[in-house]
Motif scaffolding. Structure first.
Motif, short mmCIF file in Angstrom:
data_model
loop_
_atom_site.label_atom_id
_atom_site.label_comp_id
_atom_site.label_asym_id
_atom_site.label_seq_id
_atom_site.Cartn_x
_atom_site.Cartn_y
_atom_site.Cartn_z
N THR A 263 0.85 -1.19 0.00
CA THR A 263 0.00 0.00 0.00
C THR A 263 0.88 1.24 0.00
O THR A 263 2.05 1.19 0.41
N LEU A 264 0.34 2.36 -0.48
CA LEU A 264 1.15 3.55 -0.71
C LEU A 264 1.45 4.33 0.55
O LEU A 264 2.43 5.10 0.59
N ALA A 265 0.64 4.19 1.57
CA ALA A 265 0.87 4.96 2.81
C ALA A 265 0.14 4.29 3.96
O ALA A 265 -0.87 3.61 3.76
N SER A 266 0.65 4.51 5.17
CA SER A 266 0.02 3.96 6.37
C SER A 266 0.43 4.80 7.56
O SER A 266 1.63 5.06 7.76
N GLY A 267 -0.56 5.22 8.36
CA GLY A 267 -0.27 6.05 9.52
C GLY A 267 0.41 5.31 10.65
O GLY A 267 1.46 5.71 11.15
N SER A 268 -0.18 4.18 11.07
CA SER A 268 0.43 3.43 12.18
C SER A 268 1.77 2.84 11.76
O SER A 268 2.70 2.74 12.57
N SER A 269 1.92 2.47 10.49
CA SER A 269 3.20 1.98 10.00
C SER A 269 4.26 3.07 10.07
O SER A 269 5.42 2.81 10.42
N SER A 270 3.90 4.31 9.75
CA SER A 270 4.84 5.42 9.85
C SER A 270 5.31 5.60 11.29
O SER A 270 6.49 5.88 11.54
N CYS A 271 4.38 5.44 12.23
CA CYS A 271 4.74 5.55 13.64
C CYS A 271 5.75 4.46 14.03
O CYS A 271 6.75 4.72 14.71
N ALA A 272 5.49 3.23 13.60
CA ALA A 272 6.39 2.12 13.90
C ALA A 272 7.76 2.34 13.29
O ALA A 272 8.80 2.05 13.90
N VAL A 273 7.81 2.86 12.06
CA VAL A 273 9.08 3.14 11.40
C VAL A 273 9.87 4.18 12.18
O VAL A 273 11.08 4.03 12.40
N ALA A 274 9.20 5.25 12.62
CA ALA A 274 9.89 6.29 13.38
C ALA A 274 10.47 5.74 14.67
O ALA A 274 11.60 6.08 15.06
N VAL A 275 9.73 4.86 15.34
CA VAL A 275 10.20 4.27 16.59
C VAL A 275 11.46 3.44 16.37
O VAL A 275 12.46 3.58 17.08
N VAL A 276 11.44 2.56 15.36
CA VAL A 276 12.60 1.70 15.11
C VAL A 276 13.77 2.52 14.57
O VAL A 276 14.93 2.26 14.91
N ALA A 277 13.49 3.52 13.73
CA ALA A 277 14.57 4.38 13.24
C ALA A 277 15.26 5.08 14.40
O ALA A 277 16.49 5.20 14.43
N SER A 278 14.47 5.53 15.37
CA SER A 278 15.04 6.18 16.55
C SER A 278 15.93 5.21 17.33
O SER A 278 17.05 5.56 17.75
N ILE A 279 15.46 3.99 17.53
CA ILE A 279 16.23 2.98 18.26
C ILE A 279 17.55 2.69 17.57
O ILE A 279 18.62 2.70 18.17
N ARG A 280 17.49 2.45 16.26
CA ARG A 280 18.69 2.08 15.53
C ARG A 280 19.66 3.25 15.43
O ARG A 280 20.88 3.07 15.44
N CYS A 281 19.15 4.48 15.30
CA CYS A 281 20.04 5.63 15.17
C CYS A 281 20.68 6.00 16.50
O CYS A 281 21.72 6.66 16.53
N ARG A 282 20.07 5.58 17.61
CA ARG A 282 20.68 5.83 18.91
C ARG A 282 21.71 4.77 19.26
O ARG A 282 22.43 4.88 20.24
N GLY A 283 21.75 3.69 18.45
CA GLY A 283 22.82 2.72 18.57
C GLY A 283 22.72 1.79 19.76
O GLY A 283 23.71 1.15 20.11
N GLY A 284 21.57 1.71 20.41
CA GLY A 284 21.45 0.83 21.56
C GLY A 284 21.45 -0.64 21.18
O GLY A 284 21.05 -1.02 20.09
N VAL A 285 21.92 -1.48 22.09
CA VAL A 285 21.90 -2.92 21.86
C VAL A 285 20.47 -3.44 21.97
O VAL A 285 20.00 -4.19 21.13
N GLU A 286 19.79 -3.02 23.03
CA GLU A 286 18.39 -3.40 23.20
C GLU A 286 17.50 -2.27 22.73
O GLU A 286 17.94 -1.15 22.48
N ALA A 287 16.19 -2.56 22.63
CA ALA A 287 15.21 -1.53 22.25
C ALA A 287 14.96 -0.63 23.45
O ALA A 287 14.20 -0.97 24.35
N GLU A 288 15.65 0.51 23.50
CA GLU A 288 15.57 1.40 24.64
C GLU A 288 14.57 2.51 24.39
O GLU A 288 14.41 3.00 23.27
N ALA A 289 13.91 2.96 25.47
CA ALA A 289 12.91 4.02 25.38
C ALA A 289 13.56 5.35 25.04
O ALA A 289 14.73 5.60 25.39
#
Length: 344
Positions: A263-289
């Protein structure tokens, strides 16, 4: 039993309207003693109880049911909530308002709107409190293969890895589980990829990942919008990688929806992407808040949404961030169908 079949007929491009599912709004009045609102507080921040003699205040309670094109019911939909908000604005509802979904309560704030002399309200920009993002790796994925590069060697971290032949690199995609009341599997591809390349990747792997967990899941593949020097070194050292304070970070994403496919767009999917992008860009080993507010622009084939992540005060295992979504919805047509057209 009627609604799933009706949704499939309406969503059919051959026999229906070719829609991306069905939204069903309903409402009823509840009294003050039944309202799911926080209690009033006195000057000492102590809750004030309703007395037996208190007058019962009636308030309208809105419910939103969301059905995918295949007839299955979804817990939550960011796009669906914004569309429902536009519909409620056209019906004369006042904002802010709360919508009860299968995936939890969401609050909707109206930011702006546009009207047409003959059609009434034709667009609305809203900000939606989507709830708290929670890591669901343990519940979503068993242990597959080696740990991804962002984890220490030998780490027993739940994830799902899969390779896509359409990506420039041969590195597998490592999916992480996130829930906002509905399930998501999110993977980061190499930086600087276009949404078209990401779309080919999610089409390639989406169905396999969707069925990799019990109950199926939504699937997203994302890429940071620009390549940045030193990313690998920063992530390996575990330090936080951020733009200058106060700026928005940009990410591109492609979406595979459970029950709908690419599908071309999704609101809740965008939220999930932002959350994981934040986790990975902060470089944590675990999924940190998250520890401070972050803004992410998520670009998809169908448009861009603004996602805000804030530190959460909710005491819940795996809680990562409180998430808000900002975007618009636009009216494209109004029509009525005879009852006979909706019957099998």
């Amino acid at each position: 039993r009627i609604l799933p079949g009706l949704t499939k007929r309406l969503s059919s491009s051959e026999y229906g309207l070719g829609t991306d599912g069905l939204l069903l709004l309903s409402s009823h009045f509840v009294t003050s003693k039944e309202l799911p609102l926080p209690p009033a507080q006195n000057e000492e921040n102590e809750p004030l109880a309703l007395s037996e003699g208190s007058p019962n205040r009636e308030e309208l309670k809105w419910h939103l049911q969301i059905f995918n094109p295949d007839g299955t019911e979804a817990e939550k939909s960011g796009n669906g909530i914004r569309i429902a908000a536009l519909a409620l604005l056209r019906y004369g509802a006042t904002f802010p308002l709360c919508l009860h979904t299968k995936g939890g309560l969401v609050q909707v704030e109206l930011l702006s709107s546009a009207q047409d002399e003959s059609l009434g309200y034709i667009s609305a920009t809203t900000r939606v409190e989507m709830g708290t993002a929670v890591t669901t790796n343990d519940a979503v994925f068993p242990l597959y293969g080696p740990a991804p590069p962002c984890f220490p060697e030998g780490a027993a971290t739940p994830h799902f890895s899969i390779s896509s032949s359409v990506l420039p690199s041969s590195s597998p995609l490592f999916f992480e589980g996130v829930s906002l009341g509905n399930p998501h599997a999110v993977a980061r591809a190499e930086d600087g990829l276009s949404v078209r390349v990401l779309a080919r990747a999610v089409i390639d792997v989406g169905e396999r990942v969707e069925h990799a967990c019990e109950g199926r899941t939504n699937v997203q593949v994302f890429s940071l919008a620009t390549q940045r020097a030193g990313v690998d070194d920063i992530e390996k050292s575990g330090k936080q990688k951020r733009d200058e304070k106060g700026t928005r970070q940009k990410v591109r994403a492609a979406i595979w929806e459970r029950g709908a496919g690419h599908t071309l767009a999704s609101g809740s999917s965008s939220c999930a992407v932002a959350v994981v992008a934040s986790i990975r860009c902060r470089g944590g080993v675990e999924a940190e808040a998250v520890t401070e507010e972050e803004e992410w622009e998520v670009e998809m084939e169908g448009g861009t949404l603004l996602i805000t992540l804030s530190p959460t005060s909710r005491v819940r295992e795996g809680a990562l961030a409180d998430v808000k979504m900002e975007g618009d919805a636009r009216l494209i047509c109004c029509c009525s169908l005879p009852a006979a057209a909706l019957l099998p």
